[in-house]
Design a protein around this motif. Sequence first.
Motif, PDB file in Angstrom:
ATOM      1  N   MET A 126       0.965  -1.001  -0.133  1.00  0.00           N
ATOM      2  CA  MET A 126       0.099  -0.088   0.145  1.00  0.00           C
ATOM      3  C   MET A 126       0.808   1.283   0.021  1.00  0.00           C
ATOM      4  SD  MET A 126      -3.031  -1.011   2.513  1.00  0.00           S
ATOM      5  CE  MET A 126      -3.653   0.463   2.755  1.00  0.00           C
ATOM      6  N   GLY A 127       2.125   1.305   0.911  1.00  0.00           N
ATOM      7  CA  GLY A 127       3.003   2.463   0.821  1.00  0.00           C
ATOM      8  C   GLY A 127       3.582   2.655  -0.306  1.00  0.00           C
ATOM      9  N   VAL A 128       3.937   1.431  -0.982  1.00  0.00           N
ATOM     10  CA  VAL A 128       4.770   1.741  -2.215  1.00  0.00           C
ATOM     11  C   VAL A 128       3.950   2.201  -3.352  1.00  0.00           C
ATOM     12  CG1 VAL A 128       5.880   0.506  -4.166  1.00  0.00           C
ATOM     13  CG2 VAL A 128       6.344   0.050  -1.735  1.00  0.00           C
ATOM     14  N   CYS A 129       2.622   1.624  -3.133  1.00  0.00           N
ATOM     15  CA  CYS A 129       1.515   2.032  -4.474  1.00  0.00           C
ATOM     16  C   CYS A 129       1.373   3.477  -4.244  1.00  0.00           C
ATOM     17  CB  CYS A 129       0.261   1.074  -4.467  1.00  0.00           C
ATOM     18  SG  CYS A 129       0.585  -0.553  -4.849  1.00  0.00           S
ATOM     19  N   GLY A 130       1.247   3.896  -2.931  1.00  0.00           N
ATOM     20  CA  GLY A 130       0.688   5.356  -2.705  1.00  0.00           C
ATOM     21  C   GLY A 130       1.914   6.260  -3.293  1.00  0.00           C
ATOM     22  N   GLN A 131       3.290   5.897  -3.369  1.00  0.00           N
ATOM     23  CA  GLN A 131       4.172   6.772  -3.604  1.00  0.00           C
ATOM     24  C   GLN A 131       4.334   6.657  -5.416  1.00  0.00           C
ATOM     25  OE1 GLN A 131       7.710   5.585  -1.675  1.00  0.00           O
ATOM     26  NE2 GLN A 131       7.151   7.244   0.063  1.00  0.00           N
ATOM     27  N   ASN A 132       3.951   5.199  -5.841  1.00  0.00           N
ATOM     28  CA  ASN A 132       3.961   5.151  -7.463  1.00  0.00           C
ATOM     29  C   ASN A 132       3.166   5.653  -7.861  1.00  0.00           C
ATOM     30  OD1 ASN A 132       6.312   3.430  -6.896  1.00  0.00           O
ATOM     31  ND2 ASN A 132       5.221   1.602  -7.084  1.00  0.00           N
ATOM     32  N   SER A 133       2.053   6.067  -7.299  1.00  0.00           N
ATOM     33  CA  SER A 133       0.943   6.953  -8.050  1.00  0.00           C
ATOM     34  C   SER A 133       1.535   8.347  -8.402  1.00  0.00           C
ATOM     35  CB  SER A 133      -0.287   6.882  -7.124  1.00  0.00           C
ATOM     36  OG  SER A 133       0.088   7.789  -5.990  1.00  0.00           O
ATOM     37  N   LEU A 134       2.652   8.701  -7.918  1.00  0.00           N
ATOM     38  CA  LEU A 134       3.150   9.778  -8.366  1.00  0.00           C
ATOM     39  C   LEU A 134       4.293   9.747  -9.473  1.00  0.00           C
ATOM     40  CD1 LEU A 134       3.581  11.315  -4.692  1.00  0.00           C
ATOM     41  CD2 LEU A 134       2.195  12.154  -6.266  1.00  0.00           C
ATOM     42  N   ALA A 135       4.516   8.597  -9.623  1.00  0.00           N
ATOM     43  CA  ALA A 135       5.298   8.325 -10.916  1.00  0.00           C
ATOM     44  C   ALA A 135       5.199   9.013 -12.136  1.00  0.00           C
ATOM     45  CB  ALA A 135       5.370   6.739 -10.971  1.00  0.00           C
TER      46      ALA A 135
END
Length: 282
Positions: free
Chosen positions: A20-29
């Motif tokens: 969940m944390g990684v996806c949250g940051q990857n949504s800013l990619a």
Amino acid sequence: MPLLRMFRVFVCCVLALTAMGVCGQNSLANQTIKWDDYTYKFLSTGQSAQVFDSAGKVVGTILSMNGDLQMIPLPGTDEEKLKKSFADWKAFYARSHSAGGSSSAGATATPAASSSNGGPAVPCPSTYGVSYFDGTAWKTMMLAVQMPKEKSVSLSQGFKDMGKNPLNPRAGETMIYRYKDPAAPLTTGPNPSFCVSISANFNPSQIMIGTVDIKKDHREIEQAVSSRDSWLPPKRVQQVDIKRVSETVVVVTPKTPLPPGQYVLGGPPMVGIYDFGVRASQ
């Protein structure tokens, strides 16, 4: 066996939270986010970004530290302003990605309005046009009713124009912009807040608040033909704070309390002209 099953459940929970944390940051990619006077250009990892000011100059870097995005201003920049703006964006991003919130990283949802002079903490409407805050909710404003323009001549302006260019054939000529009735239908306090809908590529610094002269049956603004670089004469312009809260919405508030009188707000031609009055403080 029960112990092994509990361990597997524990590992699955940890992996889910991490994902969940990684996806949250990857949504800013690869996202480009405009906020206040800054633009954040995230890299493909979504965990770092370059920060540009309104002039396109790099003023800082965003890095992920211990799972949290941090702003690192470059030397010689307004560090306090940069960090304050970034903190506001992070708060909005957290709200918009919470349960029931928006999933857009580009700030397409409209967050609560806020300003340096204590604006309302109520979400701006997403409808087109301009709204004002009446103390409990945002209300739609009506465009000012404009009357036919009139041409005039000003002796004092003529001397100014001749001083700049003695051969100016239009020296002293003015244009009078008139608005129906001696008072606007809307009256606010000295610290009004306005939500203004704009296009994503519109420069919000063109939005201004200015005073108008009160006549017997109308209000008016006289402007020299030779100095129409702006839709408002400089002497009428009131200083305002303009905060972009999404790609298409800004909140406009006066930097200092407005004196009692009649005013217009707008940014033509993209933003129409709206009128309002300010009552005396009680």
